[in-house]
Motif scaffolding. Structure first.
Motif, PDB file in Angstrom:
ATOM      1  N   THR A   1       0.846  -1.187   0.000  1.00 33.25           N
ATOM      2  CA  THR A   1       0.000   0.000   0.000  1.00 33.25           C
ATOM      3  C   THR A   1       0.880   1.235   0.000  1.00 33.25           C
ATOM      4  O   THR A   1       1.802   1.328   0.780  1.00 33.25           O
ATOM      5  CB  THR A   1      -0.886   0.025   1.253  1.00 33.25           C
TER       6      THR A   1
ATOM      7  N   GLU B   1      -7.670  -2.535  -0.946  1.00 30.00           N
ATOM      8  CA  GLU B   1      -6.847  -1.889   0.064  1.00 30.00           C
ATOM      9  C   GLU B   1      -7.101  -0.398  -0.096  1.00 30.00           C
ATOM     10  O   GLU B   1      -6.725   0.191  -1.113  1.00 30.00           O
ATOM     11  CB  GLU B   1      -5.358  -2.195  -0.123  1.00 30.00           C
TER      12      GLU B   1
ATOM     13  N   SER C   1      -9.183  -3.068   4.636  1.00 34.42           N
ATOM     14  CA  SER C   1      -8.555  -4.225   4.011  1.00 34.42           C
ATOM     15  C   SER C   1      -9.462  -5.440   4.106  1.00 34.42           C
ATOM     16  O   SER C   1     -10.112  -5.673   5.129  1.00 34.42           O
ATOM     17  CB  SER C   1      -7.218  -4.531   4.695  1.00 34.42           C
TER      18      SER C   1
ATOM     19  N   ASP D   1       1.521  -7.215   4.512  1.00 33.77           N
ATOM     20  CA  ASP D   1       0.706  -6.677   5.599  1.00 33.77           C
ATOM     21  C   ASP D   1       1.580  -6.139   6.728  1.00 33.77           C
ATOM     22  O   ASP D   1       1.274  -5.105   7.327  1.00 33.77           O
ATOM     23  CB  ASP D   1      -0.221  -7.755   6.154  1.00 33.77           C
TER      24      ASP D   1
END
Length: 229
Positions: free
Chosen positions: A8, A84, A200, A214
């Motif tokens: 992300t 996301e 998420s 993550d």
């Protein structure tokens, strides 16, 4: 199939990010933008509205609906259909009030959260070190900022509260989206007066981050921030 290399992007400006796990990178569509820059609440001038102030913006005429880097220049982002989302909201000093120019972006959030009903929502409230130093009472400001986002999602956009977890970060996780070559304390403090919203489908619990992607995206929040009701 979920892949371990999802990532992300963190933005200087307020932004919504829909990032996937595909390996092919594609430019953003101007007609159907997946990403939306959100103006920050700054007193300084940001002529192109990309969240990077004019005095440090190396791409001063950025078009709307693109994601930019720390220098204000457009980034090409991975596409895909996994969810996301990320939003950065910046606040005026000692304030937990979110201005109305965020309405359009919250509407997009609502649409995506209703599309992906299995997505979990994490809200991280922050404050700057000088705000914490100004008054003993300001240690609650980071929570107030997180609750501003949570309450807006619940009352105005009808998102179920049990999908949302709020975190108090105080000033323990300074923003990393700052070009430290610019020796401007106010520029640094302004980026710490923020709330980070993340949603998420993959991440369920910050205490149990299974995948490397993550851990990269959420690990520092898990380390520095405390959940609260």
């Amino acid at each position: 199939m979920r892949m371990n290399n999802c990532s992300t992007l963190l933005l200087l400006a307020t932004s919504i990010v829909l990032a996937g796990c595909q390996t092919t990178t594609t430019a953003l569509s101007k007609e159907l933008p997946q990403y939306e820059n959100i103006r920050t609440m700054q007193a300084e001038i940001d002529s192109d509205g990309d969240g990077v102030l004019d005095d440090i913006d190396e791409c001063p005429e950025t078009p709307p609906n693109v994601v930019v880097d720390a220098k204000g220049c457009q980034i090409i982002i991975e596409g895909g259909d996994a969810l996301e989302m990320e939003l950065h909201g910046f606040f005026a000093p000692l304030s937990s009030r979110l201005i109305n120019t965020y309405d359009k972006e919250f509407k997009k959030i609502e649409e995506k959260l209703n599309e992906y009903l299995d997505a979990n929502i994490f809200i991280f409230g922050h404050l700057s070190s000088n705000e914490l130093a100004l008054s003993k009472d300001n240690d609650n400001l980071s929570r107030q900022r997180a609750l501003t986002i949570k309450n807006r999602l619940i009352t105005e956009h009808h998102i179920e509260s049990d999908r949302i977890t709020t975190y108090d970060c105080l000033d323990r996780y300074p923003s990393t989206n700052i070009d430290l070559s610019y020796d401007d304390p106010e520029q640094i403090e302004s980026k710490d007066r923020r709330v980070v919203f993340k949603a998420s489908r993959q991440v369920k619990d910050l205490s149990n981050l299974k995948y490397a992607g993550d851990r990269e995206s959420y690990g520092k929040y898990a380390k520095h921030c405390e959940p609260f009701e």
